[in-house]
Design a protein around this motif. Structure first.
Motif, PDB file in Angstrom:
ATOM      1  N   GLN A  40       0.610  -1.265  -0.137  1.00 40.85           N
ATOM      2  CA  GLN A  40       0.143   0.085   0.262  1.00 40.85           C
ATOM      3  C   GLN A  40       1.210   1.177  -0.028  1.00 40.85           C
ATOM      4  OE1 GLN A  40      -3.719  -0.515  -0.073  1.00 40.85           O
ATOM      5  NE2 GLN A  40      -2.978  -2.676  -0.158  1.00 40.85           N
ATOM      6  N   PRO A  41       0.384   2.162  -0.346  1.00 42.17           N
ATOM      7  CA  PRO A  41       1.221   3.961  -0.473  1.00 42.17           C
ATOM      8  C   PRO A  41       1.850   3.874   0.596  1.00 42.17           C
ATOM      9  CG  PRO A  41      -0.800   3.883  -0.957  1.00 42.17           C
ATOM     10  CD  PRO A  41      -0.706   2.584  -0.997  1.00 42.17           C
ATOM     11  N   ARG A  42       1.459   3.156   2.489  1.00 45.40           N
ATOM     12  CA  ARG A  42       1.734   3.644   3.110  1.00 45.40           C
ATOM     13  C   ARG A  42       2.915   3.145   3.776  1.00 45.40           C
ATOM     14  NH1 ARG A  42      -2.872   0.359   5.370  1.00 45.40           N
ATOM     15  NH2 ARG A  42      -1.636  -1.947   5.569  1.00 45.40           N
ATOM     16  N   HIS A  43       3.364   1.788   2.500  1.00 43.83           N
ATOM     17  CA  HIS A  43       4.734   0.767   3.327  1.00 43.83           C
ATOM     18  C   HIS A  43       5.970   1.765   1.634  1.00 43.83           C
ATOM     19  CE1 HIS A  43       1.648  -2.239   4.239  1.00 43.83           C
ATOM     20  NE2 HIS A  43       2.130  -1.953   4.732  1.00 43.83           N
ATOM     21  N   LEU A  44       5.458   2.437   1.671  1.00 44.61           N
ATOM     22  CA  LEU A  44       6.611   3.391   0.267  1.00 44.61           C
ATOM     23  C   LEU A  44       7.099   3.995   1.132  1.00 44.61           C
ATOM     24  CD1 LEU A  44       4.182   2.659  -2.948  1.00 44.61           C
ATOM     25  CD2 LEU A  44       5.467   1.484  -1.850  1.00 44.61           C
ATOM     26  N   ASN A  45       8.937   4.314   0.397  1.00 44.64           N
ATOM     27  CA  ASN A  45       9.268   5.693   0.898  1.00 44.64           C
ATOM     28  C   ASN A  45       9.668   6.619   0.195  1.00 44.64           C
ATOM     29  OD1 ASN A  45      10.959   5.113  -1.326  1.00 44.64           O
ATOM     30  ND2 ASN A  45      12.983   4.211  -0.027  1.00 44.64           N
ATOM     31  N   LEU A  46      10.062   7.505   0.077  1.00 48.35           N
ATOM     32  CA  LEU A  46       9.968   8.671  -0.138  1.00 48.35           C
ATOM     33  C   LEU A  46      10.157   8.305  -2.292  1.00 48.35           C
ATOM     34  CD1 LEU A  46      11.449  11.745   2.086  1.00 48.35           C
ATOM     35  CD2 LEU A  46       9.147  11.483   1.058  1.00 48.35           C
ATOM     36  N   GLY A  47      11.658   7.544  -2.179  1.00 42.30           N
ATOM     37  CA  GLY A  47      11.212   7.329  -4.033  1.00 42.30           C
ATOM     38  C   GLY A  47       9.787   6.457  -4.512  1.00 42.30           C
ATOM     39  N   GLY A  48       9.667   5.823  -3.266  1.00 43.61           N
ATOM     40  CA  GLY A  48       8.133   5.140  -4.417  1.00 43.61           C
ATOM     41  C   GLY A  48       8.113   3.544  -4.283  1.00 43.61           C
ATOM     42  N   VAL A  49       9.752   3.061  -3.475  1.00 41.48           N
ATOM     43  CA  VAL A  49       9.130   1.712  -3.265  1.00 41.48           C
ATOM     44  C   VAL A  49       9.425   1.171  -1.992  1.00 41.48           C
ATOM     45  CG1 VAL A  49      10.898   2.287  -5.150  1.00 41.48           C
ATOM     46  CG2 VAL A  49      12.196   2.099  -3.097  1.00 41.48           C
ATOM     47  N   ILE A  50       9.554   0.018  -2.037  1.00 39.54           N
ATOM     48  CA  ILE A  50       9.120  -0.090  -0.422  1.00 39.54           C
ATOM     49  C   ILE A  50      10.024   0.280   0.519  1.00 39.54           C
ATOM     50  CG2 ILE A  50      10.197  -2.239  -0.900  1.00 39.54           C
ATOM     51  CD1 ILE A  50       8.122  -4.055   1.146  1.00 39.54           C
ATOM     52  N   HIS A  51       9.260   0.745   1.851  1.00 40.97           N
ATOM     53  CA  HIS A  51      10.069   0.999   2.542  1.00 40.97           C
ATOM     54  C   HIS A  51      11.489  -0.285   3.072  1.00 40.97           C
ATOM     55  CE1 HIS A  51      12.344   2.933   6.101  1.00 40.97           C
ATOM     56  NE2 HIS A  51      11.647   4.339   5.822  1.00 40.97           N
ATOM     57  N   GLY A  52      12.709   0.337   3.758  1.00 42.07           N
ATOM     58  CA  GLY A  52      13.344  -0.963   4.238  1.00 42.07           C
ATOM     59  C   GLY A  52      12.857  -1.200   5.232  1.00 42.07           C
ATOM     60  N   GLY A  53      12.265   0.057   5.695  1.00 43.53           N
ATOM     61  CA  GLY A  53      12.064  -1.012   7.234  1.00 43.53           C
ATOM     62  C   GLY A  53      10.997  -1.507   7.583  1.00 43.53           C
ATOM     63  N   VAL A  54      10.200  -1.249   6.462  1.00 43.44           N
ATOM     64  CA  VAL A  54       9.336  -2.275   6.113  1.00 43.44           C
ATOM     65  C   VAL A  54       9.647  -3.762   5.697  1.00 43.44           C
ATOM     66  CG1 VAL A  54       7.300  -3.084   4.621  1.00 43.44           C
ATOM     67  CG2 VAL A  54       6.878  -0.464   5.705  1.00 43.44           C
ATOM     68  N   LEU A  55      10.667  -3.987   5.606  1.00 39.43           N
ATOM     69  CA  LEU A  55      11.644  -5.530   4.798  1.00 39.43           C
ATOM     70  C   LEU A  55      12.206  -5.736   6.130  1.00 39.43           C
ATOM     71  CD1 LEU A  55      12.932  -4.268   1.266  1.00 39.43           C
ATOM     72  CD2 LEU A  55      10.457  -6.179   1.958  1.00 39.43           C
ATOM     73  N   THR A  56      12.306  -5.241   6.831  1.00 41.90           N
ATOM     74  CA  THR A  56      13.221  -5.207   8.087  1.00 41.90           C
ATOM     75  C   THR A  56      12.193  -5.786   8.912  1.00 41.90           C
ATOM     76  OG1 THR A  56      15.204  -3.989   7.355  1.00 41.90           O
ATOM     77  CG2 THR A  56      14.844  -4.874   9.891  1.00 41.90           C
ATOM     78  N   SER A  57      11.216  -5.142   9.400  1.00 46.08           N
ATOM     79  CA  SER A  57      10.076  -5.789  10.376  1.00 46.08           C
ATOM     80  C   SER A  57       9.538  -6.834   9.772  1.00 46.08           C
ATOM     81  CB  SER A  57       9.086  -4.303   9.952  1.00 46.08           C
ATOM     82  OG  SER A  57       9.540  -3.237  11.326  1.00 46.08           O
ATOM     83  N   PHE A  88      19.819  -5.577   1.646  1.00 47.39           N
ATOM     84  CA  PHE A  88      18.759  -5.127   0.722  1.00 47.39           C
ATOM     85  C   PHE A  88      19.220  -5.185  -0.706  1.00 47.39           C
ATOM     86  CE2 PHE A  88      18.028  -2.534   4.482  1.00 47.39           C
ATOM     87  CZ  PHE A  88      16.287  -2.949   4.257  1.00 47.39           C
ATOM     88  N   THR A  89      18.181  -5.890  -1.565  1.00 50.26           N
ATOM     89  CA  THR A  89      19.653  -6.657  -2.968  1.00 50.26           C
ATOM     90  C   THR A  89      18.337  -6.471  -4.429  1.00 50.26           C
ATOM     91  OG1 THR A  89      17.599  -8.741  -3.096  1.00 50.26           O
ATOM     92  CG2 THR A  89      19.835  -8.732  -2.098  1.00 50.26           C
ATOM     93  N   GLY A  90      17.015  -6.217  -3.755  1.00 52.40           N
ATOM     94  CA  GLY A  90      15.983  -5.310  -4.740  1.00 52.40           C
ATOM     95  C   GLY A  90      14.546  -4.571  -4.537  1.00 52.40           C
ATOM     96  N   GLN A  91      14.210  -3.728  -5.270  1.00 50.94           N
ATOM     97  CA  GLN A  91      13.101  -2.961  -4.638  1.00 50.94           C
ATOM     98  C   GLN A  91      11.891  -3.452  -5.523  1.00 50.94           C
ATOM     99  OE1 GLN A  91      14.337   1.128  -5.049  1.00 50.94           O
ATOM    100  NE2 GLN A  91      15.661   0.216  -6.831  1.00 50.94           N
ATOM    101  N   CYS A  92      10.822  -3.306  -4.982  1.00 47.77           N
ATOM    102  CA  CYS A  92       9.729  -2.778  -5.361  1.00 47.77           C
ATOM    103  C   CYS A  92       8.817  -2.230  -5.139  1.00 47.77           C
ATOM    104  CB  CYS A  92       9.106  -4.595  -6.220  1.00 47.77           C
ATOM    105  SG  CYS A  92       8.049  -5.008  -4.370  1.00 47.77           S
ATOM    106  N   SER A  93       7.435  -1.212  -6.078  1.00 50.56           N
ATOM    107  CA  SER A  93       6.248  -0.591  -5.360  1.00 50.56           C
ATOM    108  C   SER A  93       4.959  -1.099  -5.622  1.00 50.56           C
ATOM    109  CB  SER A  93       6.451   1.105  -6.168  1.00 50.56           C
ATOM    110  OG  SER A  93       6.118   0.720  -7.490  1.00 50.56           O
ATOM    111  N   SER A  94       4.607  -2.744  -5.707  1.00 50.48           N
ATOM    112  CA  SER A  94       3.400  -2.552  -6.110  1.00 50.48           C
ATOM    113  C   SER A  94       3.030  -3.991  -5.998  1.00 50.48           C
ATOM    114  CB  SER A  94       2.527  -2.079  -7.309  1.00 50.48           C
ATOM    115  OG  SER A  94       3.109  -2.627  -8.236  1.00 50.48           O
ATOM    116  N   GLY A  95       2.295  -4.445  -5.705  1.00 51.93           N
ATOM    117  CA  GLY A  95       2.410  -5.666  -5.313  1.00 51.93           C
ATOM    118  C   GLY A  95       2.154  -6.326  -4.261  1.00 51.93           C
ATOM    119  N   THR A  96       1.867  -8.223  -4.147  1.00 49.16           N
ATOM    120  CA  THR A  96       1.963  -8.840  -3.328  1.00 49.16           C
ATOM    121  C   THR A  96       3.243  -9.309  -2.948  1.00 49.16           C
ATOM    122  OG1 THR A  96      -0.198  -9.517  -2.735  1.00 49.16           O
ATOM    123  CG2 THR A  96       1.406 -10.796  -1.254  1.00 49.16           C
TER     124      THR A  96
END
Length: 146
Positions: A40-57, A88-96
């Motif tokens: 969701q948009p709340r999971h993204l960082n200012l660059g529009g990709v998933i935030h590293g803190g979300v991934l780590t959590s 961190f090895t990649g990034q994405c901005s949508s999907g599951t």
């Protein structure tokens, strides 16, 4: 799994931060846990990709779950994180995304797990390893009441 336990681990009744993340349990068995998160948009960082803190959590949660499976309805086992390293090895901005935690080694109170995050195309987004300590009362398979 009982309905109560399913609701709890699917995020409907999770406390605080777990509820904020909004993940659901894809599978959970002895030594392996898989959680999934629809971005969701709340999971993204200012660059529009998933935030590293979300991934780590999410990695922290899945890897702790891998060492704390409890087959008893209405009960759970708990652990605290002693150390966690994420790459961190990649990034994405949508999907599951799917997060898999696997217990690799451990004794009666301390265990080690590894984790991976993949997007819905199978691309690797992050890897992690961690050390966890079973909380008092959770050292037995029946754990504690939810």
């Amino acid at each position: 799994m009982s309905t109560q336990e399913t609701d709890f681990i699917d995020g409907k009744d999770l406390p605080g931060f777990h509820s904020l993340l909004g993940y659901h349990q894809a599978s959970w068995e002895e030594n392996e846990a898989v959680i999934a998160l629809e971005l969701q948009p709340r999971h993204l960082n200012l660059g529009g990709v998933i935030h590293g803190g979300v991934l780590t959590s999410l990695l922290d949660i899945a890897m702790a779950q891998a060492g704390t499976y409890c087959p008893y309805p209405g009960r759970m086992r708990k652990a605290i994180t002693l150390s966690l390293t994420t790459t961190f090895t990649g990034q994405c901005s949508s999907g599951t995304i799917r997060v898999t935690g696997r217990k690799r080694a451990g004794g009666t109170r301390i265990f080690n797990s590894t984790g991976e995050v993949h997007d819905d195309q199978g691309n690797l987004l992050a890897i992690a390893e961690g050390t966890f300590r079973i909380r008092s009362g959770s050292d037995k398979p029946e754990g504690v009441p939810i």
